[in-house]
Design a protein around this motif. Structure first.
Motif, mmCIF file in Angstrom:
data_model
loop_
_atom_site.group_PDB
_atom_site.id
_atom_site.type_symbol
_atom_site.label_atom_id
_atom_site.label_comp_id
_atom_site.label_asym_id
_atom_site.label_seq_id
_atom_site.Cartn_x
_atom_site.Cartn_y
_atom_site.Cartn_z
ATOM 1 N N HIS A 49 18.132 -8.297 1.646
ATOM 2 C CA HIS A 49 18.234 -9.046 0.268
ATOM 3 C C HIS A 49 18.414 -7.739 -0.821
ATOM 4 N N ARG A 50 17.457 -6.927 -0.681
ATOM 5 C CA ARG A 50 17.433 -6.099 -1.902
ATOM 6 C C ARG A 50 16.429 -4.726 -1.340
ATOM 7 N N ALA A 51 16.969 -3.767 -2.283
ATOM 8 C CA ALA A 51 16.595 -2.454 -1.698
ATOM 9 C C ALA A 51 15.852 -1.735 -3.037
ATOM 10 N N PHE A 52 14.576 -1.068 -2.912
ATOM 11 C CA PHE A 52 13.991 -0.560 -3.990
ATOM 12 C C PHE A 52 14.063 0.788 -4.118
ATOM 13 N N GLY A 53 13.768 1.700 -5.144
ATOM 14 C CA GLY A 53 13.612 3.034 -5.036
ATOM 15 C C GLY A 53 12.299 3.773 -4.342
ATOM 16 N N GLY A 54 11.409 2.939 -4.302
ATOM 17 C CA GLY A 54 9.941 3.483 -3.999
ATOM 18 C C GLY A 54 9.565 2.661 -2.891
ATOM 19 N N LEU A 55 8.552 3.384 -2.057
ATOM 20 C CA LEU A 55 7.977 2.778 -0.920
ATOM 21 C C LEU A 55 6.871 2.220 -1.205
ATOM 22 N N SER A 56 6.587 0.800 -0.561
ATOM 23 C CA SER A 56 5.278 0.118 -0.372
ATOM 24 C C SER A 56 4.374 0.949 0.568
ATOM 25 N N THR A 57 3.035 0.895 0.396
ATOM 26 C CA THR A 57 2.212 1.229 1.389
ATOM 27 C C THR A 57 1.273 0.128 2.028
ATOM 28 N N CYS A 58 1.054 0.537 3.373
ATOM 29 C CA CYS A 58 0.079 -0.616 3.948
ATOM 30 C C CYS A 58 -1.048 -0.671 3.209
ATOM 31 N N ARG A 59 -1.562 -1.970 3.178
ATOM 32 C CA ARG A 59 -2.942 -2.156 2.487
ATOM 33 C C ARG A 59 -4.283 -1.642 3.372
ATOM 34 N N PHE A 60 -3.782 -1.493 4.769
ATOM 35 C CA PHE A 60 -4.847 -1.226 5.684
ATOM 36 C C PHE A 60 -4.852 0.103 6.155
ATOM 37 N N CYS A 61 -3.638 0.716 6.428
ATOM 38 C CA CYS A 61 -3.678 2.227 7.009
ATOM 39 C C CYS A 61 -2.940 3.361 6.036
ATOM 40 N N GLY A 62 -2.515 2.724 4.761
ATOM 41 C CA GLY A 62 -1.806 3.470 3.911
ATOM 42 C C GLY A 62 -0.412 4.173 4.503
ATOM 43 N N ARG A 63 -0.043 3.649 5.605
ATOM 44 C CA ARG A 63 1.336 3.922 6.229
ATOM 45 C C ARG A 63 2.485 3.775 5.126
ATOM 46 N N GLU A 64 3.510 4.557 4.912
ATOM 47 C CA GLU A 64 4.667 3.968 4.174
ATOM 48 C C GLU A 64 5.275 2.976 4.628
ATOM 49 N N ASN A 65 5.597 1.868 4.229
ATOM 50 C CA ASN A 65 5.915 0.570 4.513
ATOM 51 C C ASN A 65 7.347 0.213 4.309
ATOM 52 N N GLY A 66 8.135 0.892 3.855
ATOM 53 C CA GLY A 66 9.517 0.436 3.521
ATOM 54 C C GLY A 66 9.703 0.305 2.090
ATOM 55 N N ALA A 67 11.163 -0.005 1.772
ATOM 56 C CA ALA A 67 11.632 -0.327 0.427
ATOM 57 C C ALA A 67 12.581 -1.408 0.175
ATOM 58 N N LEU A 68 12.778 -2.319 1.557
ATOM 59 C CA LEU A 68 13.438 -3.415 1.473
ATOM 60 C C LEU A 68 12.676 -4.693 1.335
ATOM 61 N N GLU A 69 13.696 -5.644 0.847
ATOM 62 C CA GLU A 69 13.357 -7.165 0.947
ATOM 63 C C GLU A 69 14.258 -7.674 1.896
#
Length: 132
Positions: free
Chosen positions: A52-72
């Motif tokens: 649906h949409r792409a963003f410039g930054g990555l979200s991080t997992c609230r549990f383990c801190g892993r980078e979790n993507g930048a797309l909707e």
């Protein structure tokens, strides 16, 4: 498509953080007893959404801190971050029944759908074998 008649996409899987403290906490959705097959099916469904949409930054997992993507991603009804499948797979986050039921019903309808091969076959001109 007439956008005036369309329903807004329903958000799911956006979690509380420093910029959104009033959003749900994923820890409240953990359910290690969730049926494994259903959980895997829902995680696969989440991974197969349309971008649906792409963003410039990555979200991080609230549990383990892993980078979790930048797309909707979306299925046309729901809208979720592409990292939501990670929460389901790796942290036993069980999504609300309304979403799970929607996804399972959609997959069942898709699996039961008849196939119309005539339209595709008709796209080739019999004389030349090339697309019409």
């Amino acid at each position: 498509m007439d956008h005036a008649d369309s329903q807004p996409l329903r958000l799911i899987g956006y979690w509380a953080g420093s910029t959104a403290p009033d959003w749900p906490d994923p820890k409240n959705f953990v359910d290690a007893t969730w049926d494994r097959l259903e959980r895997e099916t829902i995680a696969d469904y989440l991974r197969c959404g349309f971008i649906h949409r792409a963003f410039g930054g990555l979200s991080t997992c609230r549990f383990c801190g892993r980078e979790n993507g930048a797309l909707e991603l979306s299925d046309g009804v729901w809208l979720w971050p592409d990292g939501l499948a990670h929460y389901v797979d790796d942290h036993d986050v069980r999504l609300p029944a309304e979403f799970v039921d929607h996804a399972l019903e959609y997959l069942e309808k898709l699996g039961d759908a008849d196939r119309d091969v005539a339209w595709w076959r008709a796209q080739t001109s019999p004389a030349s074998g090339k697309p019409r």
